[in-house]
Design an enzyme around this catalytic site. Structure first.
Site, mmCIF file in Angstrom:
data_model
loop_
_atom_site.group_PDB
_atom_site.id
_atom_site.type_symbol
_atom_site.label_atom_id
_atom_site.label_comp_id
_atom_site.label_asym_id
_atom_site.label_seq_id
_atom_site.Cartn_x
_atom_site.Cartn_y
_atom_site.Cartn_z
ATOM 1 N N CYS A 131 0.819 -1.220 0.000
ATOM 2 C CA CYS A 131 0.000 0.000 0.000
ATOM 3 C C CYS A 131 0.852 1.270 0.000
ATOM 4 C CB CYS A 131 -0.936 -0.007 1.200
ATOM 5 S SG CYS A 131 -1.989 -1.456 1.181
ATOM 6 N N HIS A 169 -3.970 6.847 1.339
ATOM 7 C CA HIS A 169 -4.195 5.515 0.773
ATOM 8 C C HIS A 169 -5.582 5.057 1.218
ATOM 9 C CE1 HIS A 169 -4.174 1.318 0.038
ATOM 10 N NE2 HIS A 169 -4.045 0.998 1.315
ATOM 11 N N ASN A 223 -10.058 -1.114 -1.694
ATOM 12 C CA ASN A 223 -8.637 -0.878 -1.459
ATOM 13 C C ASN A 223 -7.851 -1.472 -2.633
ATOM 14 O OD1 ASN A 223 -5.959 -1.097 -0.649
ATOM 15 N ND2 ASN A 223 -6.437 -1.705 1.452
HETATM 16 O O1 UT7 Z 1 -4.318 -1.377 2.848
HETATM 17 C C1 UT7 Z 1 -3.575 -2.115 3.765
HETATM 18 C C2 UT7 Z 1 -3.946 -1.772 5.126
HETATM 19 N N1 UT7 Z 1 -5.171 -2.402 5.496
HETATM 20 C C3 UT7 Z 1 -5.903 -1.851 6.425
HETATM 21 O O2 UT7 Z 1 -5.563 -0.799 6.910
HETATM 22 C C4 UT7 Z 1 -7.105 -2.623 6.921
HETATM 23 C C5 UT7 Z 1 -7.260 -2.409 8.380
HETATM 24 N N2 UT7 Z 1 -8.320 -3.190 8.989
HETATM 25 C C6 UT7 Z 1 -9.631 -2.989 8.725
HETATM 26 O O3 UT7 Z 1 -9.986 -2.182 7.881
HETATM 27 C C7 UT7 Z 1 -10.648 -3.720 9.559
HETATM 28 O O4 UT7 Z 1 -9.978 -4.439 10.580
HETATM 29 C C8 UT7 Z 1 -11.558 -4.694 8.764
HETATM 30 C C9 UT7 Z 1 -12.490 -3.899 7.880
HETATM 31 C C10 UT7 Z 1 -10.695 -5.638 7.934
HETATM 32 C C11 UT7 Z 1 -12.385 -5.524 9.714
HETATM 33 O O5 UT7 Z 1 -13.165 -4.684 10.521
HETATM 34 P P1 UT7 Z 1 -13.205 -4.906 12.101
HETATM 35 O O6 UT7 Z 1 -14.113 -3.880 12.631
HETATM 36 O O7 UT7 Z 1 -11.776 -4.900 12.563
HETATM 37 O O8 UT7 Z 1 -13.904 -6.313 12.222
HETATM 38 P P2 UT7 Z 1 -13.340 -7.672 12.870
HETATM 39 O O9 UT7 Z 1 -12.291 -8.265 12.014
HETATM 40 O O10 UT7 Z 1 -13.019 -7.402 14.317
HETATM 41 O O11 UT7 Z 1 -14.617 -8.581 12.809
HETATM 42 C C12 UT7 Z 1 -15.817 -8.253 13.557
HETATM 43 C C13 UT7 Z 1 -16.866 -9.279 13.230
HETATM 44 C C14 UT7 Z 1 -16.394 -10.728 13.370
HETATM 45 O O12 UT7 Z 1 -17.474 -11.490 13.871
HETATM 46 P P3 UT7 Z 1 -17.544 -11.880 15.438
HETATM 47 O O13 UT7 Z 1 -16.292 -12.643 15.719
HETATM 48 O O14 UT7 Z 1 -17.627 -10.576 16.174
HETATM 49 O O15 UT7 Z 1 -18.785 -12.686 15.503
HETATM 50 C C15 UT7 Z 1 -16.113 -11.152 11.952
HETATM 51 O O16 UT7 Z 1 -16.249 -12.538 11.747
HETATM 52 O O17 UT7 Z 1 -17.296 -9.147 11.874
HETATM 53 C C16 UT7 Z 1 -17.185 -10.408 11.197
HETATM 54 N N3 UT7 Z 1 -16.828 -10.161 9.802
HETATM 55 C C17 UT7 Z 1 -17.764 -9.959 8.840
HETATM 56 N N4 UT7 Z 1 -19.099 -9.952 8.869
HETATM 57 C C18 UT7 Z 1 -19.754 -9.704 7.723
HETATM 58 C C19 UT7 Z 1 -15.603 -10.055 9.241
HETATM 59 N N5 UT7 Z 1 -15.700 -9.805 7.921
HETATM 60 C C20 UT7 Z 1 -17.037 -9.744 7.657
HETATM 61 C C21 UT7 Z 1 -17.770 -9.497 6.480
HETATM 62 N N6 UT7 Z 1 -19.118 -9.494 6.557
HETATM 63 N N7 UT7 Z 1 -17.175 -9.247 5.287
#
Ligand code: UT7
Length: 333
Positions: free
Chosen positions: A114, A260, A290
């Protein structure tokens, strides 16, 4: 010694639009979750009949050259940022050189994810400053969609990444317009927090034989989203403040921040910390997701076309991603 300046910007994205609604029909996800957590509404995915990283890059490059009033023949060197080169090797820089019909000019590949575009811009800036080249094409292009695990297991990455290409043309400046500074950083302790393992050379020989790849999950993007997010918000701020301090500027001096496009929540966090108005931050993650190294040049190209970037404006670019790597560039347009 001449500073360098951006004289043209261009971009190209695949035609195929993948909406959140469509993804919800093939994996367990939904528009509300994706919109709330990331801001993304749709992204572009490649058509295998039409799109390659190199040909998307060529289209973006031609747009940038045309907007600069230049042609392919003016390009003396290529710096190409991508982590999804068309082949494992050689990199896509030489494929772009071939697509543009440029015989024997140098082509350098940059693999800093990135942050790759800002790293590439920084390299090109140094080459212009030393006088080695007078016209350099700096490109960021990616096809992420084919490396995604498009299943419920891979949903934390499947909904985020998209494909596309962006390019800028750099030349020496004879006015105040200039790339004022670039700052580049990395911390390899976190390499495995966001990575694609295969086909890595660190595999023992017997495991690198194709017939041994019964488990193909190593070819897919793995991301510890929470961990990446926590580091991103800190490093983005650090590297933007570093750029401002190096140029004796304040946050009020930024006319447009082009971060980014990793997550709309990250952009909004930075906007709030810097107390910037909505019109001082450019976001298009809603439409493209992204696109890794392509995200900043695509955003720059769109912002410029929309009249959001004017001569003499102070533009701040900032990125964070796999590596971890992070970087910023401060530009007087
Ligand atoms: O470009 C390179 C740099 N990348 C970044 O900067 C990305 C940084 N990270 C993020 O943007 C976020 O961490 C994500 C968008 C990837 C994830 O968001 P989050 O708020 O951190 O969610 P999480 O991973 O903590 O997941 C929360 C819940 C989980 O369920 P439980 O365990 O709470 O029941 C996941 O299983 O959301 C669930 N989940 C989804 N649900 C519906 C994860 N992905 C999805 C999805 N749809 N696509």
């Amino acid at each position: 010694m001449h500073s360098s300046k951006i004289v043209g910007v261009g971009h190209h994205v695949p035609e195929t639009v993948i909406t959140n609604e469509y993804l919800s029909t093939i994996i367990d996800t939904n528009d509300a979750w994706i919109t709330e957590r990331t801001g993304i509404k749709e992204r572009r995915w490649m058509d295998p009949e039409k799109d390659t990283v190199a040909n998307m890059a060529a289209k973006a490059s031609r747009m940038a050259l045309q907007r600069a009033g230049l042609t392919e023949k003016d390009v003396e060197f290529i710096v190409f940022a991508t982590i999804t080169s068309d082949y494992y090797f050689p990199g896509s820089g030489v494929l772009l050189q071939r697509e543009l019909g440029l015989e024997s000019i140098g082509a350098l590949d940059v693999k800093n994810a990135c942050s790759g575009f800002i790293y590439a811009l920084s390299i090109a800036d140094q080459f212009i400053k030393t006088g080695m080249y007078k016209t350099i094409l700096v490109v960021g292009a990616e096809i992420q969609s084919t490396a995604l695990d498009i299943s419920t297991r891979g949903r934390n990455t499947a909904v985020i990444f998209g494909d596309g290409a962006g390019a800028v043309v750099l030349q020496p400046s004879t006015t105040k317009s200039a790339i004022l500074s670039t700052h580049l950083h990395s911390d390899g302790r976190f390499a495995e927090e966001l990575f694609v393992k295969d086909p890595g050379s660190s595999r023992p020989h017997k495991e690198r034989q194709p017939e041994q790849f019964l488990d193909t999950s190593g070819f897919k993007v793995h991301m510890n989203g929470n961990q990446v997010f926590k580091h991103a918000v800190v490093r983005f701020m650090e590297v933007i403040n570093e750029a401002l301090a190096a140029n004796h500027m304040q946050k009020e001096d930024i006319d447009l921040l082009v971060p980014h496009q990793a997550n709309l929540r990250i952009s909004q966090y930075i906007q709030e910390k810097l107390a910037l108005r909505d019109d001082q931050v450019y976001n298009n993650i809603m439409r493209y997701g992204n696109t890794t190294a392509a995200s900043i040049p695509i955003a720059l190209s769109e912002a410029w076309a929309e009249g959001r970037i004017k001569e003499n404006d102070v533009i701040c670019l900032a990125a964070f991603g796999s590596g971890f790597t992070w970087a910023s560039a401060l530009i007087r347009w």
